[in-house]
Design a protein around this motif. Structure first.
Motif, PDB file in Angstrom:
ATOM      1  N   ARG A 198      40.322 -38.931 -22.821  1.00 19.47           N
ATOM      2  CA  ARG A 198      39.160 -38.206 -22.315  1.00 19.47           C
ATOM      3  C   ARG A 198      38.319 -39.090 -21.397  1.00 19.47           C
ATOM      4  O   ARG A 198      37.825 -38.633 -20.357  1.00 19.47           O
ATOM      5  CB  ARG A 198      38.308 -37.713 -23.485  1.00 19.47           C
ATOM      6  CG  ARG A 198      36.989 -37.037 -23.075  1.00 19.47           C
ATOM      7  CD  ARG A 198      37.237 -35.875 -22.142  1.00 19.47           C
ATOM      8  NE  ARG A 198      35.986 -35.155 -21.836  1.00 19.47           N
ATOM      9  CZ  ARG A 198      35.806 -34.415 -20.757  1.00 19.47           C
ATOM     10  NH1 ARG A 198      36.798 -34.276 -19.876  1.00 19.47           N
ATOM     11  NH2 ARG A 198      34.681 -33.790 -20.534  1.00 19.47           N
ATOM     12  N   GLU A 227      40.148 -39.449 -17.976  1.00 18.19           N
ATOM     13  CA  GLU A 227      40.088 -38.198 -17.214  1.00 18.19           C
ATOM     14  C   GLU A 227      38.664 -37.917 -16.736  1.00 18.19           C
ATOM     15  O   GLU A 227      38.460 -37.436 -15.616  1.00 18.19           O
ATOM     16  CB  GLU A 227      40.613 -37.044 -18.067  1.00 18.19           C
ATOM     17  CG  GLU A 227      42.120 -37.117 -18.305  1.00 18.19           C
ATOM     18  CD  GLU A 227      42.643 -35.934 -19.088  1.00 18.19           C
ATOM     19  OE1 GLU A 227      41.820 -35.219 -19.715  1.00 18.19           O
ATOM     20  OE2 GLU A 227      43.867 -35.715 -19.089  1.00 18.19           O
ATOM     21  N   ALA A 228      37.682 -38.231 -17.560  1.00 14.96           N
ATOM     22  CA  ALA A 228      36.293 -38.046 -17.153  1.00 14.96           C
ATOM     23  C   ALA A 228      35.939 -38.956 -15.986  1.00 14.96           C
ATOM     24  O   ALA A 228      35.239 -38.556 -15.044  1.00 14.96           O
ATOM     25  CB  ALA A 228      35.365 -38.316 -18.340  1.00 14.96           C
ATOM     26  N   TYR A 247      37.629 -37.663 -12.817  1.00 10.82           N
ATOM     27  CA  TYR A 247      36.928 -36.445 -12.420  1.00 10.82           C
ATOM     28  C   TYR A 247      35.606 -36.802 -11.737  1.00 10.82           C
ATOM     29  O   TYR A 247      35.250 -36.227 -10.699  1.00 10.82           O
ATOM     30  CB  TYR A 247      36.660 -35.570 -13.643  1.00 10.82           C
ATOM     31  CG  TYR A 247      35.831 -34.337 -13.336  1.00 10.82           C
ATOM     32  CD1 TYR A 247      36.429 -33.174 -12.865  1.00 10.82           C
ATOM     33  CD2 TYR A 247      34.449 -34.347 -13.522  1.00 10.82           C
ATOM     34  CE1 TYR A 247      35.665 -32.050 -12.570  1.00 10.82           C
ATOM     35  CE2 TYR A 247      33.677 -33.233 -13.230  1.00 10.82           C
ATOM     36  CZ  TYR A 247      34.281 -32.085 -12.763  1.00 10.82           C
ATOM     37  OH  TYR A 247      33.527 -30.975 -12.465  1.00 10.82           O
ATOM     38  N   ASP A 299      45.778 -32.857 -11.088  1.00  9.10           N
ATOM     39  CA  ASP A 299      45.926 -32.408 -12.474  1.00  9.10           C
ATOM     40  C   ASP A 299      44.600 -31.814 -12.952  1.00  9.10           C
ATOM     41  O   ASP A 299      43.547 -32.438 -12.774  1.00  9.10           O
ATOM     42  CB  ASP A 299      46.299 -33.575 -13.389  1.00  9.10           C
ATOM     43  CG  ASP A 299      47.582 -34.248 -12.955  1.00  9.10           C
ATOM     44  OD1 ASP A 299      48.507 -33.516 -12.579  1.00  9.10           O
ATOM     45  OD2 ASP A 299      47.650 -35.486 -12.998  1.00  9.10           O
ATOM     46  N   PRO A 300      44.633 -30.656 -13.573  1.00  4.27           N
ATOM     47  CA  PRO A 300      43.380 -30.097 -14.100  1.00  4.27           C
ATOM     48  C   PRO A 300      42.893 -30.907 -15.299  1.00  4.27           C
ATOM     49  O   PRO A 300      43.680 -31.280 -16.171  1.00  4.27           O
ATOM     50  CB  PRO A 300      43.783 -28.674 -14.510  1.00  4.27           C
ATOM     51  CG  PRO A 300      45.255 -28.740 -14.760  1.00  4.27           C
ATOM     52  CD  PRO A 300      45.790 -29.769 -13.807  1.00  4.27           C
ATOM     53  N   VAL A 301      41.605 -31.212 -15.327  1.00  6.95           N
ATOM     54  CA  VAL A 301      40.995 -31.905 -16.455  1.00  6.95           C
ATOM     55  C   VAL A 301      39.717 -31.162 -16.821  1.00  6.95           C
ATOM     56  O   VAL A 301      39.148 -30.432 -16.005  1.00  6.95           O
ATOM     57  CB  VAL A 301      40.682 -33.383 -16.138  1.00  6.95           C
ATOM     58  CG1 VAL A 301      41.938 -34.137 -15.750  1.00  6.95           C
ATOM     59  CG2 VAL A 301      39.625 -33.496 -15.047  1.00  6.95           C
ATOM     60  N   ASP A 302      39.282 -31.359 -18.038  1.00  3.14           N
ATOM     61  CA  ASP A 302      38.036 -30.732 -18.467  1.00  3.14           C
ATOM     62  C   ASP A 302      36.881 -31.314 -17.661  1.00  3.14           C
ATOM     63  O   ASP A 302      36.740 -32.548 -17.568  1.00  3.14           O
ATOM     64  CB  ASP A 302      37.801 -30.977 -19.951  1.00  3.14           C
ATOM     65  CG  ASP A 302      38.772 -30.206 -20.827  1.00  3.14           C
ATOM     66  OD1 ASP A 302      39.300 -29.173 -20.345  1.00  3.14           O
ATOM     67  OD2 ASP A 302      39.006 -30.625 -21.976  1.00  3.14           O
ATOM     68  N   PRO A 303      36.051 -30.488 -17.076  1.00  6.20           N
ATOM     69  CA  PRO A 303      34.935 -30.990 -16.268  1.00  6.20           C
ATOM     70  C   PRO A 303      33.965 -31.815 -17.102  1.00  6.20           C
ATOM     71  O   PRO A 303      33.871 -31.671 -18.323  1.00  6.20           O
ATOM     72  CB  PRO A 303      34.272 -29.710 -15.743  1.00  6.20           C
ATOM     73  CG  PRO A 303      35.302 -28.645 -15.884  1.00  6.20           C
ATOM     74  CD  PRO A 303      36.120 -29.024 -17.072  1.00  6.20           C
ATOM     75  N   VAL A 304      33.244 -32.669 -16.406  1.00  7.65           N
ATOM     76  CA  VAL A 304      32.206 -33.494 -17.018  1.00  7.65           C
ATOM     77  C   VAL A 304      30.867 -33.078 -16.407  1.00  7.65           C
ATOM     78  O   VAL A 304      30.750 -33.020 -15.177  1.00  7.65           O
ATOM     79  CB  VAL A 304      32.458 -34.989 -16.746  1.00  7.65           C
ATOM     80  CG1 VAL A 304      31.337 -35.832 -17.340  1.00  7.65           C
ATOM     81  CG2 VAL A 304      33.808 -35.420 -17.282  1.00  7.65           C
TER      82      VAL A 304
END
Length: 398
Positions: free
Chosen positions: A364, A367-368, A371, A383-388
């Motif tokens: 995490r 990826e953060a 991003y 690559d799609p990652v969870d937004p921050v």
């Protein structure tokens, strides 16, 4: 040549005794390490000082360039150690000094890593302040499926190691490969004060923490930009612990970088001197000055007191059970950034201490971070990652 190592944890050893008066030793100059055998010199070789105390060094031909932390142990005629390389995961290895043969007992990575996605670092030496030179490992972008646009230079991530008197290693660094496989270049800086280049280099940081390390990280970025290996408008700096302190100092006191990531970084050097754990108490007396007599200097070197000079976006990542650099440091920095309206993100990780250990949190955090850079530098992620959540960013993207 270095034969020692900072005693950051208990039980470290760079040497082990073998039968016949031989001594196995891990030695190096910079991040490329070797395993050698010190053997009694043959009598009558004509060397000054020949006798029981005269030795010759024979290096073993091994596929490893990194031994960590180091833990070298003798098992009769054999040696046991943790070893790796730029494209080889760390592994528990048994070595036969007579033949150089190796047996891998257990690897940290069960899967075979495709070398087409791995960047092999290059040791570089570059000019820095005061007419001196500093050292680093440079990782070019590497992905066998993609190439960057011909008319663009890659964004650069400058890594500032912790310690601060430790050093970079040439072992496989998955975190760096995460960036290089996505088009970033990475430079892992062995700034003045790092172990591995002799005592004079190590002592460059005495009384100069927050100065020499900052100068050398900036110099590394400028050097690579001048060589056409990095985009001078897309420079980021990252680091954890002491490396986070250097990161925050660079972003506060210099204007060379566009963004940064601080992992459990020191924002207030005085708070660290007061609150850190017993094992590193009084450590800053040598790096900055005696506490509390040098309190004014501690304040001068602390980014938290100069947020008026900070204008670059920052992502802060912090373990909530950190006793070395308590969460209050990151929280104070986040509050100061918020008050000034500077784009920033703050991610707190429950159950993490000084250095993230849970796989989900490590993933995490990476990826953060990427991003965050994608939003600041203005490029889409493959690559799609969870937004921050990034405060105060709207209208300020590149």
């Amino acid at each position: 040549e270095e034969f020692g190592h900072p005693q950051w944890v208990f039980g470290l050893s760079t040497y082990a005794f073998l039968p016949g008066g031989r001594i196995a030793t891990i030695h190096h100059r910079g991040p490329i390490q070797r395993l050698g055998i010190l053997e009694p010199a043959p009598s009558g070789s004509g060397r000054p000082g020949d006798g029981p105390a005269a030795y010759v060094l024979r290096d073993l031909e091994l596929p490893f360039t990194a031994f960590y932390p180091p833990h070298l142990r003798a098992l009769g005629d054999r040696l046991a150690l943790l070893a790796g390389g730029p494209t080889r995961p760390a592994a528990l290895v048994v070595v036969d000094p007579a033949t150089g043969g190796t047996q891998v007992l257990r690897s940290a990575e069960d899967r075979e890593l495709d070398p087409g996605y791995l960047s092999v670092p290059e040791p570089i030496e570059f000019p820095t302040e005061g007419g001196r030179t500093a050292h680093a490992l440079y990782y070019p972008p590497a992905n066998q499926d993609f190439a960057g646009p011909r008319d663009e230079r890659p964004p650069l991530v400058v890594a500032s190691h912790g310690g601060p008197t430790s050093a970079v290693t040439s072992g496989l660094h998955i975190g760096f490969q995460f960036f290089t496989s996505r088009g970033f270049a990475v430079v892992d800086v062995d700034y003045g004060g790092s172990t591995g280049y002799g005592r004079a280099y190590r002592e460059r940081l005495d009384g100069q923490w927050g100065v020499v390390d900052v100068d050398d990280c900036v110099a590394a970025a400028r050097h690579l930009a001048a060589r056409g290996l990095a985009d001078p408008d897309r420079l980021a700096i990252r680091g954890g612990s002491a490396g986070g302190y250097t990161t925050l100092c660079v972003l506060t006191f210099r204007d060379d970088f566009a963004a940064g990531a601080s992992y459990f970084g020191v924002a207030d050097a005085a708070a660290l001197a007061r609150d850190t754990h017993k094992f590193e108490s009084r450590y800053l007396d040598r790096l900055i000055g005696p506490w509390p007599q040098a309190e004014a200097l501690y304040r001068q070197r602390s980014p938290i007191h100069f947020t008026d000079r900070l204008s670059r976006p920052v992502i802060l990542l912090q373990g909530l059970e950190d006793e070395v650099v308590p969460p209050a440091q990151a929280e104070m920095m986040a509050a100061a950034l918020d008050a000034k309206g500077i784009p920033h993100a703050y991610l707190a990780f429950p159950g993490e201490q000084h250095g993230f250990r849970q796989a989900a949190h490590i993933r995490r955090a990476l990826e953060a971070e990427v991003y965050f850079y994608s939003r600041v530098f203005g490029f889409p992620l493959a690559d799609p990652v969870d937004p921050v959540p990034i405060a105060h960013l709207e209208g300020r993207e590149s």
